[in-house]
Design a protein around this motif. Structure first.
Motif, PDB file in Angstrom:
ATOM      1  N   TRP A  93      72.269 -14.009 -18.116  1.00 34.24           N
ATOM      2  CA  TRP A  93      70.933 -13.960 -18.927  1.00 34.24           C
ATOM      3  C   TRP A  93      71.633 -14.109 -20.448  1.00 34.24           C
ATOM      4  CZ3 TRP A  93      66.651 -14.962 -16.567  1.00 34.24           C
ATOM      5  CH2 TRP A  93      66.704 -14.581 -15.112  1.00 34.24           C
ATOM      6  N   THR A  94      70.577 -14.801 -21.423  1.00 30.76           N
ATOM      7  CA  THR A  94      70.791 -14.863 -22.551  1.00 30.76           C
ATOM      8  C   THR A  94      70.584 -13.474 -23.145  1.00 30.76           C
ATOM      9  OG1 THR A  94      68.651 -15.586 -22.809  1.00 30.76           O
ATOM     10  CG2 THR A  94      70.389 -17.269 -22.904  1.00 30.76           C
ATOM     11  N   THR A  98      65.360 -14.072 -21.842  1.00 25.31           N
ATOM     12  CA  THR A  98      64.244 -15.019 -21.541  1.00 25.31           C
ATOM     13  C   THR A  98      64.933 -16.141 -20.651  1.00 25.31           C
ATOM     14  OG1 THR A  98      64.739 -16.339 -23.543  1.00 25.31           O
ATOM     15  CG2 THR A  98      63.058 -14.679 -23.784  1.00 25.31           C
ATOM     16  N   ARG A  99      65.890 -16.288 -20.726  1.00 22.12           N
ATOM     17  CA  ARG A  99      66.627 -17.538 -20.064  1.00 22.12           C
ATOM     18  C   ARG A  99      67.727 -16.987 -19.236  1.00 22.12           C
ATOM     19  NH1 ARG A  99      66.589 -19.205 -24.859  1.00 22.12           N
ATOM     20  NH2 ARG A  99      69.061 -19.648 -25.030  1.00 22.12           N
ATOM     21  N   TYR A 101      71.335 -18.613 -17.014  1.00 24.88           N
ATOM     22  CA  TYR A 101      72.197 -19.719 -16.435  1.00 24.88           C
ATOM     23  C   TYR A 101      72.543 -19.266 -15.315  1.00 24.88           C
ATOM     24  CZ  TYR A 101      72.258 -20.732 -21.384  1.00 24.88           C
ATOM     25  OH  TYR A 101      72.039 -21.067 -22.912  1.00 24.88           O
ATOM     26  N   VAL A 112      69.258 -24.006 -16.235  1.00 22.84           N
ATOM     27  CA  VAL A 112      68.638 -22.623 -16.815  1.00 22.84           C
ATOM     28  C   VAL A 112      67.591 -22.663 -16.109  1.00 22.84           C
ATOM     29  CG1 VAL A 112      67.664 -22.587 -18.955  1.00 22.84           C
ATOM     30  CG2 VAL A 112      69.502 -24.162 -19.166  1.00 22.84           C
ATOM     31  N   GLN A 114      64.095 -20.481 -16.931  1.00 20.87           N
ATOM     32  CA  GLN A 114      63.153 -20.127 -17.905  1.00 20.87           C
ATOM     33  C   GLN A 114      62.025 -19.038 -17.407  1.00 20.87           C
ATOM     34  OE1 GLN A 114      63.654 -21.111 -21.216  1.00 20.87           O
ATOM     35  NE2 GLN A 114      62.149 -19.469 -21.810  1.00 20.87           N
ATOM     36  N   GLU A 123      60.542 -22.056 -14.830  1.00 21.44           N
ATOM     37  CA  GLU A 123      60.987 -23.462 -15.019  1.00 21.44           C
ATOM     38  C   GLU A 123      62.408 -23.387 -14.522  1.00 21.44           C
ATOM     39  OE1 GLU A 123      61.630 -27.150 -18.275  1.00 21.44           O
ATOM     40  OE2 GLU A 123      61.161 -25.145 -18.864  1.00 21.44           O
ATOM     41  N   ARG A 124      63.054 -24.608 -14.053  1.00 24.14           N
ATOM     42  CA  ARG A 124      64.441 -24.671 -13.471  1.00 24.14           C
ATOM     43  C   ARG A 124      64.741 -26.042 -14.122  1.00 24.14           C
ATOM     44  NH1 ARG A 124      67.128 -24.858  -7.650  1.00 24.14           N
ATOM     45  NH2 ARG A 124      69.255 -25.353  -8.381  1.00 24.14           N
ATOM     46  N   ARG A 125      65.750 -26.458 -15.010  1.00 24.82           N
ATOM     47  CA  ARG A 125      66.077 -27.356 -15.318  1.00 24.82           C
ATOM     48  C   ARG A 125      67.452 -27.571 -15.649  1.00 24.82           C
ATOM     49  NH1 ARG A 125      64.459 -24.723 -20.116  1.00 24.82           N
ATOM     50  NH2 ARG A 125      65.906 -24.557 -21.813  1.00 24.82           N
ATOM     51  N   ASP A 145      74.316 -17.827 -27.074  1.00 22.09           N
ATOM     52  CA  ASP A 145      73.687 -18.654 -26.198  1.00 22.09           C
ATOM     53  C   ASP A 145      74.842 -19.648 -25.249  1.00 22.09           C
ATOM     54  OD1 ASP A 145      71.590 -16.873 -26.334  1.00 22.09           O
ATOM     55  OD2 ASP A 145      70.274 -18.238 -26.872  1.00 22.09           O
TER      56      ASP A 145
END
Length: 226
Positions: A93-94, A98-99, A101, A112, A114, A123-125, A145
């Motif tokens: 995590w960051t 909040t995000r 990896y 990522v 979210q 969200e997954r991107r 990050d």
């Protein structure tokens, strides 16, 4: 089999095992078995865990798409968050939390995740795709990050900035680089783990832990709330 370990907020640790979790005290003695994974309809398949903490991963026999990314809460409940997982090897995590990896090694991608207002995955991107450069393994997130990614079989760690641009690499004198993490008094050092598993001609230092100091350091890992 111990897949991973994470500190607990009130002291001690939580460890992800092949089929569940256990709580450990500060001396790494087991104090409680938390849960066993259940996978209805797949009782015959071998199941395992990776990456304990606020989010865990379940996988089944490394069969593409047979696993799931699930949320494990401090009360002991398990809720499936993402289906279609193949082989999870990293989740970090960051600093602001909040995000995340996330690595599914059979896809060749780092994605990522979210988080939404409710703490679930909103969200997954795709973050980066390194298909063909090696088998994706562990990762570590730095203060900017950026992400260090271990490539098993290649002897390399690759660095990507927060926008997914590859801007640095570290060569390790062994092929099987497995994971990395920031440590030290100020988390400025990157520790790199390696393996000699399955090698008939391992390099002399294969299986050793290496240490380096990148330009940007890291931060303390998030503790599990249970």
């Amino acid at each position: 089999m111990v897949a991973a370990i994470r500190p607990r907020r009130d002291g001690g640790f939580i460890a992800g095992l092949e089929r569940g979790f256990c709580l450990l005290n500060d001396r790494f003695a087991v104090t409680e078995t938390v849960t066993l994974l259940d996978c209805p309809g797949r009782a015959h398949e071998r199941r395992g865990l990776r990456s304990p903490g606020p989010v865990l991963v379940r996988l089944d026999d490394l069969t593409p798409g047979a696993g799931a990314l699930s949320l494990f809460d401090p009360a002991g409940g398990v809720v499936e968050a993402i289906a279609g997982i193949s082989c999870s090897n990293a989740l970090a995590w960051t600093r602001d939390g909040t995000r995340g990896y996330y690595v599914d090694s059979l896809t060749g991608r780092v994605d990522v995740l979210q988080l939404g207002p409710d703490g679930g995955i909103a969200e997954r991107r795709q973050f980066v795709d390194v298909t063909g450069e090696g088998f994706l393994d562990g990762i570590a997130v730095d203060l900017a990050d950026g992400v260090w990614l271990a490539l098993f079989g290649s002897g390399l760690l690759l660095h990507f900035d927060g926008r997914g641009r590859r801007d640095a690499e570290i060569a390790v004198p062994v092929r099987q680089v497995t994971a990395c993490t920031f440590a030290g008094p100020d988390y400025s050092e990157l520790y790199i783990t390696t393996s000699r598993f399955g090698l008939t001609d391992p390099e002399a230092p294969a299986g050793a832990v290496f240490r380096t100091k990148p330009d940007v350091g890291g931060f303390a890992p998030y503790a599990f709330g249970g």
